[in-house]
Design a protein around this motif. Structure first.
Motif, PDB file in Angstrom:
ATOM      1  N   MET A 160      33.627  15.346  25.289  1.00 30.71           N
ATOM      2  CA  MET A 160      32.187  15.623  25.439  1.00 30.71           C
ATOM      3  C   MET A 160      31.996  16.849  26.329  1.00 30.71           C
ATOM      4  SD  MET A 160      30.144  13.498  23.890  1.00 30.71           S
ATOM      5  CE  MET A 160      30.287  11.925  23.011  1.00 30.71           C
ATOM      6  N   SER A 170      23.461  12.182  29.232  1.00 32.98           N
ATOM      7  CA  SER A 170      24.074  11.338  28.198  1.00 32.98           C
ATOM      8  C   SER A 170      25.459  10.883  28.633  1.00 32.98           C
ATOM      9  CB  SER A 170      24.216  12.105  26.875  1.00 32.98           C
ATOM     10  OG  SER A 170      23.007  12.160  26.170  1.00 32.98           O
ATOM     11  N   THR A 171      26.183  11.772  29.313  1.00 34.24           N
ATOM     12  CA  THR A 171      27.532  11.395  29.746  1.00 34.24           C
ATOM     13  C   THR A 171      27.481  10.310  30.816  1.00 34.24           C
ATOM     14  OG1 THR A 171      28.222  13.658  29.297  1.00 34.24           O
ATOM     15  CG2 THR A 171      29.739  12.313  30.557  1.00 34.24           C
ATOM     16  N   GLU A 181      24.068  18.421  21.575  1.00 34.57           N
ATOM     17  CA  GLU A 181      25.342  17.996  22.143  1.00 34.57           C
ATOM     18  C   GLU A 181      25.736  16.633  21.603  1.00 34.57           C
ATOM     19  OE1 GLU A 181      25.625  17.789  26.336  1.00 34.57           O
ATOM     20  OE2 GLU A 181      26.448  19.776  26.366  1.00 34.57           O
ATOM     21  N   TYR A 223      26.329   7.082  28.765  1.00 31.30           N
ATOM     22  CA  TYR A 223      27.266   6.517  27.784  1.00 31.30           C
ATOM     23  C   TYR A 223      28.670   6.313  28.349  1.00 31.30           C
ATOM     24  CZ  TYR A 223      23.952   7.009  23.914  1.00 31.30           C
ATOM     25  OH  TYR A 223      22.871   6.880  23.083  1.00 31.30           O
ATOM     26  N   GLN A 224      29.234   7.352  29.010  1.00 28.08           N
ATOM     27  CA  GLN A 224      30.632   7.211  29.449  1.00 28.08           C
ATOM     28  C   GLN A 224      30.737   6.413  30.750  1.00 28.08           C
ATOM     29  OE1 GLN A 224      29.786  10.233  27.596  1.00 28.08           O
ATOM     30  NE2 GLN A 224      30.756   8.916  26.068  1.00 28.08           N
ATOM     31  N   GLU A 239      20.060   5.666  20.775  1.00 29.61           N
ATOM     32  CA  GLU A 239      20.068   5.965  19.336  1.00 29.61           C
ATOM     33  C   GLU A 239      18.668   5.667  18.780  1.00 29.61           C
ATOM     34  OE1 GLU A 239      23.485   6.816  18.581  1.00 29.61           O
ATOM     35  OE2 GLU A 239      23.527   6.393  20.726  1.00 29.61           O
ATOM     36  N   ARG A 273      30.607  20.737  25.953  1.00 28.37           N
ATOM     37  CA  ARG A 273      29.535  21.192  26.872  1.00 28.37           C
ATOM     38  C   ARG A 273      29.911  22.485  27.590  1.00 28.37           C
ATOM     39  NH1 ARG A 273      28.396  16.331  29.565  1.00 28.37           N
ATOM     40  NH2 ARG A 273      27.017  16.056  27.780  1.00 28.37           N
ATOM     41  N   ARG A 318      20.302  16.240  24.067  1.00 26.79           N
ATOM     42  CA  ARG A 318      21.285  15.618  24.968  1.00 26.79           C
ATOM     43  C   ARG A 318      21.947  16.667  25.861  1.00 26.79           C
ATOM     44  NH1 ARG A 318      21.881  10.443  23.965  1.00 26.79           N
ATOM     45  NH2 ARG A 318      21.581   9.615  21.883  1.00 26.79           N
ATOM     46  N   LYS A 345      32.452  11.688  16.634  1.00 29.73           N
ATOM     47  CA  LYS A 345      31.548  10.775  15.925  1.00 29.73           C
ATOM     48  C   LYS A 345      32.116  10.226  14.629  1.00 29.73           C
ATOM     49  CE  LYS A 345      27.142  11.702  15.491  1.00 29.73           C
ATOM     50  NZ  LYS A 345      25.867  11.193  16.013  1.00 29.73           N
ATOM     51  N   PHE A 386      29.622   5.736  17.447  1.00 32.82           N
ATOM     52  CA  PHE A 386      28.736   5.204  18.484  1.00 32.82           C
ATOM     53  C   PHE A 386      27.775   4.159  17.919  1.00 32.82           C
ATOM     54  CE2 PHE A 386      30.253   9.072  20.420  1.00 32.82           C
ATOM     55  CZ  PHE A 386      30.499   8.665  21.719  1.00 32.82           C
ATOM     56  N   LYS A 393      14.521  11.918  19.179  1.00 29.82           N
ATOM     57  CA  LYS A 393      14.693  13.212  19.869  1.00 29.82           C
ATOM     58  C   LYS A 393      14.608  14.406  18.927  1.00 29.82           C
ATOM     59  CE  LYS A 393      18.720  11.901  21.523  1.00 29.82           C
ATOM     60  NZ  LYS A 393      19.448  12.519  20.481  1.00 29.82           N
ATOM     61  N   ARG A 396      32.418  17.586  17.927  1.00 26.77           N
ATOM     62  CA  ARG A 396      31.429  16.554  17.557  1.00 26.77           C
ATOM     63  C   ARG A 396      31.950  15.678  16.417  1.00 26.77           C
ATOM     64  NH1 ARG A 396      25.799  15.849  17.731  1.00 26.77           N
ATOM     65  NH2 ARG A 396      24.980  14.715  15.954  1.00 26.77           N
TER      66      ARG A 396
HETATM   67  P1  TMP Z   1      23.317  12.087  18.360  1.00 26.62           P
HETATM   68  O1  TMP Z   1      23.405  13.545  18.183  1.00 26.62           O
HETATM   69  O2  TMP Z   1      22.964  11.370  17.108  1.00 26.62           O
HETATM   70  O3  TMP Z   1      22.459  11.707  19.509  1.00 26.62           O
HETATM   71  O4  TMP Z   1      24.814  11.585  18.621  1.00 26.62           O
HETATM   72  C1  TMP Z   1      25.532  11.903  19.734  1.00 26.62           C
HETATM   73  C2  TMP Z   1      26.261  10.648  20.153  1.00 26.62           C
HETATM   74  O5  TMP Z   1      27.169  10.978  21.211  1.00 26.62           O
HETATM   75  C3  TMP Z   1      25.316   9.577  20.694  1.00 26.62           C
HETATM   76  O6  TMP Z   1      25.760   8.324  20.247  1.00 26.62           O
HETATM   77  C4  TMP Z   1      25.500   9.673  22.186  1.00 26.62           C
HETATM   78  C5  TMP Z   1      26.913  10.190  22.349  1.00 26.62           C
HETATM   79  N1  TMP Z   1      27.129  11.024  23.545  1.00 26.62           N
HETATM   80  C6  TMP Z   1      27.893  10.538  24.578  1.00 26.62           C
HETATM   81  O7  TMP Z   1      28.401   9.419  24.488  1.00 26.62           O
HETATM   82  N2  TMP Z   1      28.098  11.322  25.681  1.00 26.62           N
HETATM   83  C7  TMP Z   1      27.581  12.580  25.796  1.00 26.62           C
HETATM   84  O8  TMP Z   1      27.790  13.269  26.815  1.00 26.62           O
HETATM   85  C8  TMP Z   1      26.790  13.088  24.707  1.00 26.62           C
HETATM   86  C9  TMP Z   1      26.211  14.479  24.781  1.00 26.62           C
HETATM   87  C10 TMP Z   1      26.593  12.271  23.600  1.00 26.62           C
END
Ligand code: TMP
Length: 218
Positions: free
Chosen positions: A71, A101-102, A39, A105-106, A12, A75, A97, A54, A161, A16, A50
């Protein structure tokens, strides 16, 4: 003619979106055809997903497995509706992203196994893989400052997030670092501290070597 898929990654507040905008402007000024997507999102279906992921209160308490699948539902649609047609038309797709990112984060953040995450990603993207990934890296303090400034500008928009604890973001960062170490040719780490123009120049030095030929008028 085949285009290029360039993805941007980072935690975060890494900057980007600003860097994607600056790179898109530079590429367009050189007459490249550029498509910018994000994404989760980037299609009408993806943007609804989304919001669920979020902001929607229905997403509170979402299971990590549901998060992984949502997610990748977003995609799968983005790849088929936007990314593949744009690449087939020779365009440069800049994606805010993508599947790294997956993994970060996941798998890293939420603790799902890498095998289960990779299996779902494979189904969502098939053979559509980035030609280049820029991992924007900023110090934790700088990222926190940027996130705080963003929430102050849009206080009503609660983000599931951004409310995670620091330990979650530390795991995300560690997973990104491991990805970059495992795939140094594809994933290039760019120092993203300091003024945006300086960062944009560092981004350009990496991107300029992977560009396709400039397309003529359509
Ligand atoms: P952002 O557009 O502000 O970066 O927010 C997207 C949020 O989603 C960010 O906290 C990261 C999260 N995210 C995942 O957890 N997994 C994913 O595959 C993607 C694409 C985003």
């Amino acid at each position: 003619m085949k285009g290029r898929l360039i993805t941007f990654e980072g935690g975060e507040g890494c900057g980007k979106s600003t860097q994607i905008r600056l790179l898109a402007d530079r590429l367009k000024s050189l007459c490249h055809k550029v498509r910018e997507v994000r994404e989760p999102g980037g299609t009408p279906l993806g943007e609804k997903i989304r919001d669920l992921l979020k902001h929607d209160p229905a997403g509170r308490g979402m299971a990590p497995e549901a998060e992984l699948l949502l997610m990748n539902a977003s995609r799968a649609q983005l790849v088929r509706e936007v990314v593949r047609p744009a690449l087939d038309a020779g365009e440069i797709v800049l994606c805010d992203r993508f599947f790294d990112s997956t993994v970060a984060y996941q798998s890293g953040g939420r603790g799902l196994s890498r095998e289960s995450v990779d299996a779902v990603i494979d189904q969502a993207v098939g053979s559509t893989r980035p030609d280049l990934t820029l991992l924007l890296s900023v110090s934790g303090d700088e990222a926190l400052r940027r996130v705080a400034a963003r929430s102050a500008a849009a206080p009503a928009l609660e983000d599931r997030f951004e409310q995670e604890k620091q330990a979650f973001f530390d795991r995300v960062e560690a997973a990104y670092a491991a990805l970059a170490a495992a795939e140094p040719d594809r994933i290039r780490v760019v120092a993203a501290e300091g003024d945006p123009a300086g960062v944009a120049e560092r981004v350009w030095q990496v991107v300029k070597d992977v560009l396709p030929p400039i397309l003529g008028p359509a």
